[in-house]
Design a protein around this motif. Structure first.
Motif, short mmCIF file in Angstrom:
data_model
loop_
_atom_site.label_atom_id
_atom_site.label_comp_id
_atom_site.label_asym_id
_atom_site.label_seq_id
_atom_site.Cartn_x
_atom_site.Cartn_y
_atom_site.Cartn_z
N ASP A 1 -11.64 1.02 61.11
CA ASP A 1 -12.29 2.33 60.99
C ASP A 1 -11.25 3.40 60.71
O ASP A 1 -11.48 4.34 59.95
CB ASP A 1 -13.03 2.68 62.28
CG ASP A 1 -14.25 1.81 62.52
OD1 ASP A 1 -14.54 0.96 61.67
OD2 ASP A 1 -14.90 1.98 63.57
N GLU A 2 -10.11 3.28 61.37
CA GLU A 2 -8.93 4.08 61.09
C GLU A 2 -7.72 3.15 61.15
O GLU A 2 -7.75 2.15 61.86
CB GLU A 2 -8.76 5.22 62.11
CG GLU A 2 -9.89 6.23 62.08
CD GLU A 2 -9.67 7.39 63.02
OE1 GLU A 2 -8.51 7.65 63.40
OE2 GLU A 2 -10.66 8.04 63.38
N VAL A 3 -6.69 3.47 60.40
CA VAL A 3 -5.48 2.65 60.40
C VAL A 3 -4.30 3.56 60.73
O VAL A 3 -4.11 4.61 60.10
CB VAL A 3 -5.25 1.95 59.04
CG1 VAL A 3 -3.91 1.24 59.03
CG2 VAL A 3 -6.39 0.97 58.77
N LEU A 4 -3.52 3.17 61.74
CA LEU A 4 -2.33 3.91 62.12
C LEU A 4 -1.11 3.07 61.77
O LEU A 4 -0.95 1.97 62.29
CB LEU A 4 -2.36 4.23 63.63
CG LEU A 4 -1.34 5.27 64.13
CD1 LEU A 4 -1.81 5.85 65.46
CD2 LEU A 4 0.06 4.70 64.29
N VAL A 5 -0.31 3.57 60.88
CA VAL A 5 0.90 2.86 60.44
C VAL A 5 2.13 3.61 60.94
O VAL A 5 2.24 4.83 60.76
CB VAL A 5 0.96 2.72 58.91
CG1 VAL A 5 2.19 1.91 58.50
CG2 VAL A 5 -0.30 2.06 58.37
N HIS B 1 -16.04 -6.20 62.71
CA HIS B 1 -15.79 -4.78 62.93
C HIS B 1 -14.47 -4.60 63.68
O HIS B 1 -14.18 -5.33 64.61
CB HIS B 1 -16.92 -4.16 63.75
CG HIS B 1 -16.71 -2.70 64.03
ND1 HIS B 1 -16.90 -1.74 63.07
CD2 HIS B 1 -16.31 -2.05 65.15
CE1 HIS B 1 -16.62 -0.55 63.59
NE2 HIS B 1 -16.26 -0.71 64.85
N GLN B 2 -13.68 -3.64 63.23
CA GLN B 2 -12.41 -3.36 63.87
C GLN B 2 -12.19 -1.86 63.86
O GLN B 2 -12.11 -1.25 62.80
CB GLN B 2 -11.27 -4.08 63.13
CG GLN B 2 -9.92 -4.00 63.84
CD GLN B 2 -8.97 -5.07 63.33
OE1 GLN B 2 -9.32 -6.24 63.26
NE2 GLN B 2 -7.77 -4.67 62.95
N GLU B 3 -12.12 -1.24 65.04
CA GLU B 3 -12.08 0.21 65.11
C GLU B 3 -10.76 0.79 64.62
O GLU B 3 -10.74 1.61 63.71
CB GLU B 3 -12.37 0.67 66.54
CG GLU B 3 -13.82 0.45 66.94
CD GLU B 3 -14.16 1.08 68.26
OE1 GLU B 3 -13.28 1.72 68.87
OE2 GLU B 3 -15.30 0.91 68.70
N THR B 4 -9.66 0.40 65.24
CA THR B 4 -8.36 0.95 64.85
C THR B 4 -7.36 -0.18 64.66
O THR B 4 -7.26 -1.07 65.49
CB THR B 4 -7.82 1.92 65.91
OG1 THR B 4 -8.76 2.98 66.08
CG2 THR B 4 -6.49 2.52 65.47
#
Length: 336
Positions: free
Chosen positions: A230-234, A57-60
């Motif tokens: 869970d969400e990815v910020l690029v 599991h990896q949140e962000t």
């Protein structure tokens, strides 16, 4: 004196009865929680037994894209693999899902070659399987069916990633997968979304990740970078974009405030699925960037549920262009 003793005894009797009721209610609540926890553990154990392992599991995930002026990508969401519909305007089943996914990847390959892109991103933003709410009495069959959906979809996506790598050998491809949605939750009947932490989307992501990692160890898929969370910020050269499924946010125009609060930083653009309807809205200029909201169309298109709500949308995905110099993002819907 006799009457006072009777009154004290009556008061004690009332107090005792009250305490018995409180204890009975507490016992009922405790037993209910125990049963709920046992049921949840049964769900997890069943899926681990069927799949073979518990997913990571990896949140962000935060990713630095690099110093390219223009970034080209393709975003899709909501294939709902396993959903079946006999609606005349949208016949849908796993075979149709596979056809639409392949058609989408055909477009991505042709477009990339025609335009000469040397670097692209592809984001898969959740609700990849249809899922179901579980009754404990139906646990084995439904958990097994959802696991088969997850396995089939994972294999479908992995095969398309391999095809991408082979046909675009000189293109660096970043494949983004969102690992938290609302249709892949393992949810007991009469529980609400989010009540249970287990989610088969994480299993799908872990399966694809494992296949790509294995290929990397043996020198394959060298041009594929796999990113998940869970969400990815690029950060596209100073233009921060958040990719999410979207069930955790509203569809209001101020959604960027929610996203920025969640990530505790300035966000120039948000790309989300979940709502099954394409839209692009430009917001305020902030930090020299034109803020933007993009809601993706769905791969599944119309469903019986959307039909009952009198809303309609063609199936599709989005082509996305981010210009970090101008501080803008543009998207157009491609119909499947």
């Amino acid at each position: 004196e006799y009457q006072k003793r009777l009154l004290r005894l009556a008061e004690a009797d009332i107090k005792l009865r009250y305490e018995r009721k409180v204890i009975g209610k507490e016992r009922s609540v405790i037993n209910g929680l125990l049963r709920e926890n046992v049921d949840r553990r049964v769900v997890v154990d069943m899926c681990v037994q069927l799949w073979g392992e518990e997913p990571l599991h990896q949140e962000t995930t935060r990713l630095e894209w690099g110093k390219s002026v223009k970034s080209h990508g393709f975003s899709f969401s909501d294939p709902h693999y396993g959903y079946r519909s006999t609606m005349k305007k949208n016949i849908y089943n796993p075979e149709v899902t596979a056809q639409r996914i392949r058609k989408m990847f055909d477009y991505i390959i042709k477009r990339t070659l025609d335009k000469g892109y040397d670097k692209i991103f592809i984001s898969d933003q959740g609700d990849d399987i249809e899922g179901s709410a579980l009754r404990v009495s139906q646990l084995v069959n439904i958990a097994e069916d959802m696991t088969k959906q997850a396995s089939s979809y994972s294999n479908l996506i992995t095969s398309e990633i391999v095809r991408l790598s082979e046909l675009l050998p000189n293109v660096k491809i970043t494949y983004i997968m969102i690992s938290k949605d609302n249709h892949s939750e393992l949810r007991l009947y009469n529980t609400s979304r989010g009540d249970m932490p287990e989610n088969l989307q994480e299993v799908i992501v872990e399966s694809v990740k494992r296949d790509i990692d294995t290929a990397h160890r043996y020198g394959g898929l060298k041009n594929i970078e796999f990113v998940y969370g869970d969400e990815v910020l690029v950060d596209f050269n100073g233009y921060p974009v958040v990719f999410a499924h979207g069930h955790q946010y509203s569809r209001k125009d101020d959604i960027l405030n929610e996203v920025e609060h969640q990530h505790n930083q300035f966000v120039a653009a948000y790309i989300g699925g979940h709502w099954h309807r394409y839209s692009i809205k430009y917001r305020d200029v902030k930090n020299g960037k034109q803020q933007c909201l993009i809601h993706l169309p769905s791969v599944v298109g119309d469903t019986d549920y959307s039909d009952s709500l009198h809303v309609s949308s063609l199936p599709g995905f989005c082509e996305v262009v981010i210009d970090s110099t101008l501080g803008t993002i543009n998207a157009k819907a491609i119909i499947l």
